[in-house]
Design a protein around this motif. Structure first.
Motif, short mmCIF file in Angstrom:
data_model
loop_
_atom_site.label_atom_id
_atom_site.label_comp_id
_atom_site.label_asym_id
_atom_site.label_seq_id
_atom_site.Cartn_x
_atom_site.Cartn_y
_atom_site.Cartn_z
N ASP A 217 0.82 -1.20 0.00
CA ASP A 217 0.00 0.00 0.00
C ASP A 217 0.86 1.25 0.00
N SER A 218 1.94 1.26 0.75
CA SER A 218 2.77 2.44 0.83
C SER A 218 3.49 2.69 -0.49
N ASP A 219 3.86 1.65 -1.23
CA ASP A 219 4.50 1.83 -2.53
C ASP A 219 3.54 2.51 -3.50
N CYS A 220 2.29 2.17 -3.42
CA CYS A 220 1.30 2.77 -4.30
C CYS A 220 1.22 4.27 -4.13
N SER A 221 1.05 4.71 -2.95
CA SER A 221 0.78 6.12 -2.71
C SER A 221 2.02 6.99 -2.67
N SER A 222 3.20 6.39 -2.68
CA SER A 222 4.40 7.20 -2.52
C SER A 222 4.92 7.82 -3.81
N LYS A 223 4.43 7.41 -4.96
CA LYS A 223 4.91 7.95 -6.22
C LYS A 223 4.18 9.23 -6.60
N THR A 224 4.95 10.23 -6.98
CA THR A 224 4.40 11.48 -7.50
C THR A 224 5.14 11.81 -8.78
N CYS A 225 4.65 12.78 -9.51
CA CYS A 225 5.28 13.15 -10.78
C CYS A 225 6.74 13.58 -10.60
N SER B 52 4.17 4.71 -17.97
CA SER B 52 4.38 3.26 -17.87
C SER B 52 3.95 2.72 -16.51
N LEU B 53 4.34 3.40 -15.45
CA LEU B 53 3.93 2.96 -14.12
C LEU B 53 2.43 3.13 -13.94
N PHE B 54 1.90 4.24 -14.36
CA PHE B 54 0.46 4.49 -14.27
C PHE B 54 -0.32 3.39 -14.99
N ASP B 55 0.11 3.04 -16.19
CA ASP B 55 -0.57 1.99 -16.97
C ASP B 55 -0.47 0.62 -16.32
N TYR C 48 -1.97 4.06 -8.93
CA TYR C 48 -1.23 5.29 -9.21
C TYR C 48 -2.11 6.39 -9.79
N GLU C 49 -3.36 6.42 -9.40
CA GLU C 49 -4.29 7.41 -9.93
C GLU C 49 -3.86 8.84 -9.63
N ASN C 50 -3.07 9.03 -8.59
CA ASN C 50 -2.59 10.38 -8.26
C ASN C 50 -1.65 10.95 -9.33
N LEU C 51 -1.14 10.12 -10.23
CA LEU C 51 -0.28 10.61 -11.31
C LEU C 51 -1.09 11.25 -12.44
N ALA D 204 -0.64 10.37 -17.57
CA ALA D 204 0.07 10.61 -16.31
C ALA D 204 1.08 11.74 -16.46
N CYS D 205 1.17 12.57 -15.46
CA CYS D 205 2.21 13.61 -15.35
C CYS D 205 2.40 14.40 -16.63
N GLU D 206 1.34 15.00 -17.09
CA GLU D 206 1.38 15.74 -18.35
C GLU D 206 2.37 16.90 -18.34
N ASN D 207 2.75 17.37 -17.18
CA ASN D 207 3.70 18.48 -17.09
C ASN D 207 5.13 18.07 -17.43
N LEU D 208 5.40 16.76 -17.46
CA LEU D 208 6.74 16.28 -17.80
C LEU D 208 6.88 16.12 -19.30
#
Length: 61
Positions: free
Chosen positions: A16-24, A35-38, A44-47, A55-59
């Motif tokens: 669970d913690s791995d899921c929520s720890s990723k951000t853009c 790739s991770l979002f897919d 990884y819906e927060n991406l 995911a992370c359209e700003n990148l």
């Protein structure tokens, strides 16, 4: 038996913690984040801030 229950609990909470720890900011390119979002969109819906499945359209790629 108690040791087995403890092991299962720790395993579940680690996932669970791995899921929520990723951000853009954890990614260099949009394609890495995508790739991770897919791989698990619910995890990884927060991406995807605007829910357009990108995911992370700003990148940049």
């Amino acid at each position: 038996m108690l040791l087995l229950i403890l092991f299962v609990f720790i395993s579940c909470t680690d996932d669970d913690s791995d899921c929520s720890s990723k951000t853009c900011s954890d990614f260099t390119t949009q394609s890495e984040a995508q790739s991770l979002f897919d791989s698990d969109r619910s995890c990884y819906e927060n991406l995807d801030a605007d829910n357009d499945n990108i995911a992370c359209e700003n990148l940049s790629n």
